[in-house]
Design a protein around this motif. Structure first.
Motif, PDB file in Angstrom:
ATOM      1  N   GLN A  27       0.912  -1.246  -0.158  1.00  0.00           N
ATOM      2  CA  GLN A  27      -0.159   0.102   0.032  1.00  0.00           C
ATOM      3  C   GLN A  27       0.707   1.225   0.086  1.00  0.00           C
TER       4      GLN A  27
ATOM      5  N   SER B 179       0.510   3.693  -3.148  1.00  0.00           N
ATOM      6  CA  SER B 179       0.130   5.173  -3.096  1.00  0.00           C
ATOM      7  C   SER B 179       0.860   6.184  -3.380  1.00  0.00           C
TER       8      SER B 179
ATOM      9  N   VAL C 299      -6.232   2.411  -2.142  1.00  0.00           N
ATOM     10  CA  VAL C 299      -5.204   3.296  -2.726  1.00  0.00           C
ATOM     11  C   VAL C 299      -5.385   3.471  -4.072  1.00  0.00           C
TER      12      VAL C 299
END
Length: 409
Positions: free
Chosen positions: A172, A176, A354
């Protein structure tokens, strides 16, 4: 404001009524509740014709996020630090081999089927998951929980959960930012490891004492508030560091498991977890676009087969390499091969949160979770019988287990 509140109350009533009906049906059919909740979500969701039964999807998503925190928080409470120490080197090696082997196989198959880079990564991580809760429940129902292979399965599953949650936090963080440089990847890994180390080293000296202090008041409501404060506080810190809230909640549970009030805390937290976990699974079902079913059902079946094969081969090979006999190795292989469970859905939702994954990924992982949850009892039951037939004359469980016991002691 009043109108919005009215719609939220109506949606919540619809969710609970439909979920209750599906849960009762699931109980009568002796199927796992997770399937009932996902089905309830699909019934009330916006993608099911002729129309959606709920209007405030964003509120359901909010409940789902809270559900992730509470679900992983209570899971973490099952893994006190001392228990993690006792898992043993052998189980840790097998867990690492299984997670890495299945992840690489999943990524390769995802790329072969034309998935994007991030879709392949999150799919690979999702199929690497084994549900500790589902597997242990199946073993208990089949009265196999005291078998030597069951102890090995539990140890491997514990370490695997930590590996998967840590990898989700890293993925993540990378997704992101969209930066795939070695520096960025190294920074993401470093942040996750620093968070875990800080939680275990610093948190273990403060959080258990804080919970014990609150517990001495004998006020259960105050204890519940304190526990939730720790859970959401750790989740917030994780979020601010750019990693998964699931990781923060999980390690909050690990820290509270170190307190003397652990048993009471687990009892008090479980009903709250059950309600919001149900909302999480319902939201997953509601967000599934079943019109995409023809597109993802074949890839889902392929990935289930890949997951089963990769897990069995890696567990069997690693267990044999660690000195476990053929019977224990084969039983552990079957026990850890079938189930995806709640963490697979958390992983898929993490990719969607995300914005790194495609729309088809969440329903596909949901379909895989339903399939693997359904076949887990049969895979374990018949797999263990199959292992018995291949057992050499006079071979019994326990040879390597005794060595593991000595190691952990």
């Amino acid at each position: 404001m009043v109108e919005v509140f009215e719609l939220v109350i109506r949606d919540f009533a619809v969710i609970m009524i439909v979920a209750s009906a599906m849960a009762l049906l699931s109980y009568k059919l002796k199927q796992p509740m997770v399937i009932a909740y996902i089905a309830a979500g699909m019934i009330i969701g916006p993608h099911t014709p002729p129309f959606s039964l709920i209007t405030q999807i964003e509120v359901l998503e909010l409940f789902a996020e809270i559900g992730v925190v509470l679900l992983l928080f209570v899971v973490g409470m099952e893994f006190p630090i001392e228990k993690l120490r006792k898992v043993g080197r052998k189980a840790s090696v097998i867990a690492a081999a299984e997670a890495s082997g299945t992840f690489m196989a999943g990524y390769a198959v995802g790329q072969t089927m034309g998935f994007s880079f991030y879709d392949s990564l999150f799919v690979a991580l999702a199929i690497s998951v084994t549900s500790t809760v589902i597997v242990m429940r199946v073993l208990e129902e089949l009265k196999m929980i005291k078998a030597e292979a069951s102890s090995l399965i539990l140890g491997v599953a514990i370490i695997e959960d930590i590996i998967i949650i840590s990898m989700l936090a890293i993925l993540q963080s990378i997704a992101s930012t969209g930066d795939l440089s070695f520096v960025e990847i190294g920074a993401s890994v470093g942040i996750v490891l620093a968070f875990i180390a800080g939680a275990l080293l610093l948190g273990s000296k403060t959080v258990p004492k804080f919970i014990d202090l609150i517990g001495r008041t004998n006020q259960q409501d105050v204890l519940v508030v304190a526990m939730l404060g720790v859970a959401f506080g750790m989740a917030f810190i994780a979020f601010e560091l750019g990693i998964s809230v699931a990781a923060g909640a999980f390690f909050a549970g690990v820290l509270i498991a170190e307190s003397k009030m652990h048993s009471v805390s687990a009892i008090l937290a479980t009903p709250i977890r059950d309600m919001f976990a149900a909302l999480f699974f319902i939201s997953i079902g509601a967000l599934m676009d079943i019109s995409l079913l023809p597109l993802f059902i074949i890839p889902a079946l392929i990935l289930v087969a890949v997951s089963f094969a990769a897990k069995f081969i890696t567990v069997w090979s690693a267990a044999r390499a660690q000195g476990f006999n053929k019977l224990t190795s084969m039983r552990a292989g079957f026990g850890l091969s079938a189930s995806g469970g709640e963490l697979a859905l958390v992983t898929a939702k993490g990719g969607a949160d995300v914005g790194a994954t495609s729309a088809f990924l969440l329903p596909m992982i949901g379909a895989m979770t339903i399939i693997t949850t359904f076949i887990s009892p049969y895979a374990i039951k018949f797999g263990w019988k199959f292992a018995e037939k291949w057992k050499p004359q006079g071979e019994e469980e326990g040879t390597a287990a005794q060595a593991q016991d000595k190691e952990t002691k």
